[in-house]
Design a protein around this motif. Sequence first.
Motif, mmCIF file in Angstrom:
data_model
loop_
_atom_site.group_PDB
_atom_site.id
_atom_site.type_symbol
_atom_site.label_atom_id
_atom_site.label_comp_id
_atom_site.label_asym_id
_atom_site.label_seq_id
_atom_site.Cartn_x
_atom_site.Cartn_y
_atom_site.Cartn_z
ATOM 1 N N GLU A 306 0.823 -1.210 0.000
ATOM 2 C CA GLU A 306 0.000 0.000 0.000
ATOM 3 C C GLU A 306 0.856 1.259 0.000
ATOM 4 O OE1 GLU A 306 -1.311 3.505 1.871
ATOM 5 O OE2 GLU A 306 -0.310 1.974 3.099
ATOM 6 N N GLY A 307 1.906 1.275 0.817
ATOM 7 C CA GLY A 307 2.697 2.492 0.968
ATOM 8 C C GLY A 307 3.649 2.769 -0.173
ATOM 9 N N THR A 308 4.145 1.731 -0.828
ATOM 10 C CA THR A 308 5.156 1.933 -1.869
ATOM 11 C C THR A 308 4.615 1.826 -3.285
ATOM 12 O OG1 THR A 308 5.737 -0.435 -1.790
ATOM 13 C CG2 THR A 308 6.975 1.059 -0.361
ATOM 14 N N VAL A 309 3.434 1.239 -3.462
ATOM 15 C CA VAL A 309 2.901 1.039 -4.812
ATOM 16 C C VAL A 309 1.558 1.737 -4.989
ATOM 17 C CG1 VAL A 309 2.185 -0.638 -6.537
ATOM 18 C CG2 VAL A 309 4.115 -1.157 -5.038
ATOM 19 N N ILE A 310 0.573 1.387 -4.159
ATOM 20 C CA ILE A 310 -0.809 1.816 -4.403
ATOM 21 C C ILE A 310 -0.971 3.316 -4.166
ATOM 22 C CG2 ILE A 310 -3.197 1.520 -3.677
ATOM 23 C CD1 ILE A 310 -2.505 -1.372 -2.987
ATOM 24 N N THR A 311 -0.581 3.793 -2.977
ATOM 25 C CA THR A 311 -0.765 5.213 -2.666
ATOM 26 C C THR A 311 0.027 6.134 -3.589
ATOM 27 O OG1 THR A 311 -1.273 4.700 -0.356
ATOM 28 C CG2 THR A 311 -0.578 6.947 -0.855
ATOM 29 N N PRO A 312 1.327 5.885 -3.850
ATOM 30 C CA PRO A 312 2.025 6.748 -4.824
ATOM 31 C C PRO A 312 1.425 6.680 -6.222
ATOM 32 C CG PRO A 312 3.599 5.525 -3.495
ATOM 33 C CD PRO A 312 2.247 4.944 -3.202
ATOM 34 N N LEU A 313 0.897 5.516 -6.617
ATOM 35 C CA LEU A 313 0.303 5.396 -7.951
ATOM 36 C C LEU A 313 -0.965 6.235 -8.069
ATOM 37 C CD1 LEU A 313 0.534 3.929 -10.697
ATOM 38 C CD2 LEU A 313 -0.937 2.138 -9.732
ATOM 39 N N ILE A 314 -1.750 6.312 -6.989
ATOM 40 C CA ILE A 314 -3.013 7.057 -7.027
ATOM 41 C C ILE A 314 -2.793 8.547 -6.803
ATOM 42 C CG2 ILE A 314 -5.253 7.346 -5.888
ATOM 43 C CD1 ILE A 314 -5.225 4.367 -5.292
ATOM 44 N N LEU A 315 -1.991 8.897 -5.811
ATOM 45 C CA LEU A 315 -1.799 10.303 -5.458
ATOM 46 C C LEU A 315 -0.632 10.959 -6.177
ATOM 47 C CD1 LEU A 315 -2.425 10.277 -1.605
ATOM 48 C CD2 LEU A 315 -3.882 11.264 -3.360
ATOM 49 N N GLY A 316 0.309 10.157 -6.665
ATOM 50 C CA GLY A 316 1.489 10.744 -7.281
ATOM 51 C C GLY A 316 2.473 11.239 -6.230
ATOM 52 N N ARG A 317 3.525 11.924 -6.690
ATOM 53 C CA ARG A 317 4.588 12.404 -5.800
ATOM 54 C C ARG A 317 4.440 13.872 -5.425
ATOM 55 N NH1 ARG A 317 7.285 8.003 -3.768
ATOM 56 N NH2 ARG A 317 7.447 6.418 -5.388
ATOM 57 N N ARG A 318 3.350 14.496 -5.878
ATOM 58 C CA ARG A 318 3.198 15.943 -5.679
ATOM 59 C C ARG A 318 3.156 16.317 -4.204
ATOM 60 N NH1 ARG A 318 2.899 20.891 -5.964
ATOM 61 N NH2 ARG A 318 1.063 22.171 -6.345
ATOM 62 N N GLU A 320 4.129 14.347 -1.619
ATOM 63 C CA GLU A 320 5.000 13.507 -0.793
ATOM 64 C C GLU A 320 5.781 14.384 0.172
ATOM 65 O OE1 GLU A 320 8.568 10.190 -1.311
ATOM 66 O OE2 GLU A 320 7.412 10.889 -3.028
ATOM 67 N N LEU A 321 5.882 13.939 1.435
ATOM 68 C CA LEU A 321 6.503 14.747 2.484
ATOM 69 C C LEU A 321 7.836 14.163 2.901
ATOM 70 C CD1 LEU A 321 3.353 15.351 4.714
ATOM 71 C CD2 LEU A 321 4.399 16.978 3.129
ATOM 72 N N ASN A 322 8.667 15.026 3.463
ATOM 73 C CA ASN A 322 9.959 14.627 3.986
ATOM 74 C C ASN A 322 9.775 13.706 5.187
ATOM 75 O OD1 ASN A 322 12.518 14.534 5.198
ATOM 76 N ND2 ASN A 322 13.047 16.542 4.386
ATOM 77 N N ALA A 363 7.377 29.519 -0.655
ATOM 78 C CA ALA A 363 7.686 28.404 -1.555
ATOM 79 C C ALA A 363 8.909 27.622 -1.077
ATOM 80 C CB ALA A 363 7.908 28.925 -2.975
ATOM 81 N N ASN A 364 9.912 28.305 -0.523
ATOM 82 C CA ASN A 364 11.104 27.607 -0.047
ATOM 83 C C ASN A 364 10.782 26.688 1.126
ATOM 84 O OD1 ASN A 364 12.751 28.856 -1.952
ATOM 85 N ND2 ASN A 364 13.200 30.593 -0.612
ATOM 86 N N PHE A 365 9.922 27.152 2.023
ATOM 87 C CA PHE A 365 9.524 26.299 3.148
ATOM 88 C C PHE A 365 8.722 25.099 2.656
ATOM 89 C CE2 PHE A 365 6.681 25.285 6.777
ATOM 90 C CZ PHE A 365 7.663 24.927 7.690
ATOM 91 N N GLY A 366 7.861 25.299 1.652
ATOM 92 C CA GLY A 366 7.131 24.180 1.068
ATOM 93 C C GLY A 366 8.051 23.170 0.432
ATOM 94 N N GLU A 367 9.126 23.645 -0.222
ATOM 95 C CA GLU A 367 10.103 22.729 -0.800
ATOM 96 C C GLU A 367 10.844 21.957 0.292
ATOM 97 O OE1 GLU A 367 12.160 20.525 -3.323
ATOM 98 O OE2 GLU A 367 10.526 21.888 -3.873
ATOM 99 N N PHE A 368 11.075 22.606 1.436
ATOM 100 C CA PHE A 368 11.719 21.924 2.567
ATOM 101 C C PHE A 368 10.841 20.794 3.099
ATOM 102 C CE2 PHE A 368 12.149 21.600 7.217
ATOM 103 C CZ PHE A 368 13.469 21.165 7.293
ATOM 104 N N LEU A 369 9.525 21.013 3.134
ATOM 105 C CA LEU A 369 8.615 19.976 3.607
ATOM 106 C C LEU A 369 8.477 18.826 2.619
ATOM 107 C CD1 LEU A 369 5.681 22.125 5.059
ATOM 108 C CD2 LEU A 369 7.562 21.061 6.309
ATOM 109 N N SER A 370 8.785 19.078 1.342
ATOM 110 C CA SER A 370 8.572 18.067 0.319
ATOM 111 C C SER A 370 9.606 16.971 0.430
ATOM 112 C CB SER A 370 8.637 18.723 -1.065
ATOM 113 O OG SER A 370 8.556 17.759 -2.078
#
Length: 398
Positions: A306-318, A320-322, A363-370
């Motif tokens: 679920e964590g490595t295949v299904i959820t990234p496939l449905i939600l994408g990497r947009r 994704e958090l650190n 935007a820089n803080f958002g990139e840090f969280l990504s």
Amino acid sequence: MGGIVERPGDGNDAEAVAAAPVRRFPPLITFSIVGTFLILLCGALYLGRALVLPIILALLLALTFMPTVRGLARRGIPEAISAILIIVMIGGMSLAASVLLAGPVTQLIEEAPRTISALREKFSYSGGTVSALIEASKQVEEMADGPDAPDKPAKVVIAQPGILSWAADTLSGIGSTLAATFVLAAFLLASGDLFLQKVVRILPTLHDKKRSVRIVHDVEFEVSRYLLTISVINICFGVIIGLAMAAFGMPNPVMWGIAAAALNFVPYLGALVAVALVAATAIVTYPTLTMAAFPPVAYLIINLAEGTVITPLILGRRLELNAVVILIALAFCGWLWGIVGVLIAVPMLVVIKVFCDHLPRLANFGEFLSGAAPAAVDAAPSAEGERPAVAGDRRDRA
């Protein structure tokens, strides 16, 4: 004195006002002020958790279901009716889960001492040395407290509440928090775009009005999509876990399914806690350790899929958090607000990241969280001076 803005006496001279020097605080003083503010804010959030938690939960619910309420309003259904139906549906699901969990959780808590004793017997071969050390320590204490020992002050032991009392207090606190949350969320959803309209009215320019409306709608869309999708994924994950536990003959498979769905909102730590609980119950339930290994291994495999295949496939990497930020947020929110704080830590991070992605200054803080690789950014900014277009934005898809 530092921090005082010096202005010329003639207020009509715009050029002189613009050219007037601004003396800032030294970095050390600025750091001290910001640090003091953060410490006071943490104290306020901790002491005021009975008030803060329902507000945060209600805002999360409002962000999640506001696009649905707005869509139903376009089809002629008033916001108040939509809000009531949504809150009744969520409250009914929560009540049904509580009823289904009441019996198994009570039984699990009552059998906790017996389960711990059974685990000790299963692993008695590895605990012989520890038991011998504990017994030797007790004998030394008895010898020290013998008749020839000097008088010692009496020990005062404060009776602690039992585990059942602690569980009852915790559940009652969660119940009152949820009740306040549902009431506040119903009012927020029923108000529709009232708050957005008020914000638009006070903004000075037409450009700011349009930009604020677009940002709010984009944030609502992305947060709603994420929270609804992850909730559906976790519910399906809980159903699969419950069926798997029933197939292996584990006791209370419904409880394991609901617990798996709730713990799956807590990345990393939720899976570890769930696997440990399943393993402990399986060791007590099955006669051999080989048979007891199947349920936790099955849980781990399903969770990894679920964590490595299904959820990234449905939600994408947009969104994704650190991973480090997630663990810090879990620890911090758990310290502040307990179990509820752990469950809402990641949704709060997602909301913060989405807001940061839509505000150029953050935007820089958002990139840090990504946690994903930096998104492809167009070199040329838009004509209106907004942030560069990011691949995958809702505006680009439109």
